[in-house]
Design a protein around this motif. Structure first.
Motif, short mmCIF file in Angstrom:
data_model
loop_
_atom_site.label_atom_id
_atom_site.label_comp_id
_atom_site.label_asym_id
_atom_site.label_seq_id
_atom_site.Cartn_x
_atom_site.Cartn_y
_atom_site.Cartn_z
N UNK A 7 0.85 -1.18 0.00
CA UNK A 7 0.00 0.00 0.00
C UNK A 7 0.89 1.22 0.00
N UNK A 8 0.56 2.18 -0.83
CA UNK A 8 1.32 3.41 -0.94
C UNK A 8 0.36 4.57 -1.08
N UNK A 9 0.79 5.70 -0.62
CA UNK A 9 0.06 6.93 -0.90
C UNK A 9 1.09 7.98 -1.27
N UNK A 10 0.69 9.01 -1.98
CA UNK A 10 1.67 10.02 -2.37
C UNK A 10 2.36 10.66 -1.17
N UNK A 11 1.71 10.71 -0.02
CA UNK A 11 2.31 11.32 1.17
C UNK A 11 3.27 10.38 1.87
N UNK A 12 3.06 9.08 1.77
CA UNK A 12 3.89 8.15 2.53
C UNK A 12 5.14 7.70 1.81
N UNK A 13 5.21 7.86 0.52
CA UNK A 13 6.42 7.43 -0.15
C UNK A 13 6.24 7.28 -1.64
N UNK A 81 9.21 10.59 1.86
CA UNK A 81 9.44 11.89 1.25
C UNK A 81 9.36 13.05 2.25
N UNK A 82 8.71 12.82 3.38
CA UNK A 82 8.61 13.87 4.39
C UNK A 82 9.90 14.02 5.18
N UNK A 83 10.75 13.00 5.23
CA UNK A 83 11.96 13.04 6.03
C UNK A 83 13.25 12.96 5.22
#
Length: 106
Positions: A7-13, A81-83
């Motif tokens: 499972x992926x989302x644009x915010x998680x990776x 991508x947030x870190x």
């Protein structure tokens, strides 16, 4: 260990994959990145095989029966991508390099 679908989302990776193959590490121009399924639902995550400061790598199986790589085992890199401190251009360059590698350990 129980398996779960990727499972992926644009915010998680973001997802990149490398093809299993034989021989020394080399670039394989005959394999195009767009030949692999692009939907996370086309992969079944089997196990985590490594982590780093901004990413984790998982062994997964391609479950899309329409893909010429159906049932192949691949590596999927999930980038947080947030870190990440790298620029988007550096991440894109790394992804291009990973896509072109062929090695039994990748």
């Amino acid at each position: 260990m129980a398996s779960s679908p990727a499972t992926l989302s644009p915010r998680s990776g973001s997802m990149g994959s490398a093809v299993s193959g034989g021989g020394d590490v080399h670039h394989n121009p005959s394999l195009e990145w767009n030949e692999f399924p692009c939907f996370p639902s086309s992969y079944f995550v089997l196990e985590e095989i490594g982590t780093g400061a901004t990413a984790a790598v998982y062994r997964a199986k391609i479950t899309d029966s329409a893909s010429k790589f159906f049932n192949e085992i691949v590596a999927i890199k999930f980038v947080d991508l947030e870190n990440v401190s790298s620029s988007l251009e550096e991440i894109q360059q790394e992804t291009l390099v990973m896509r072109s590698l062929v090695h039994p350990n990748v």
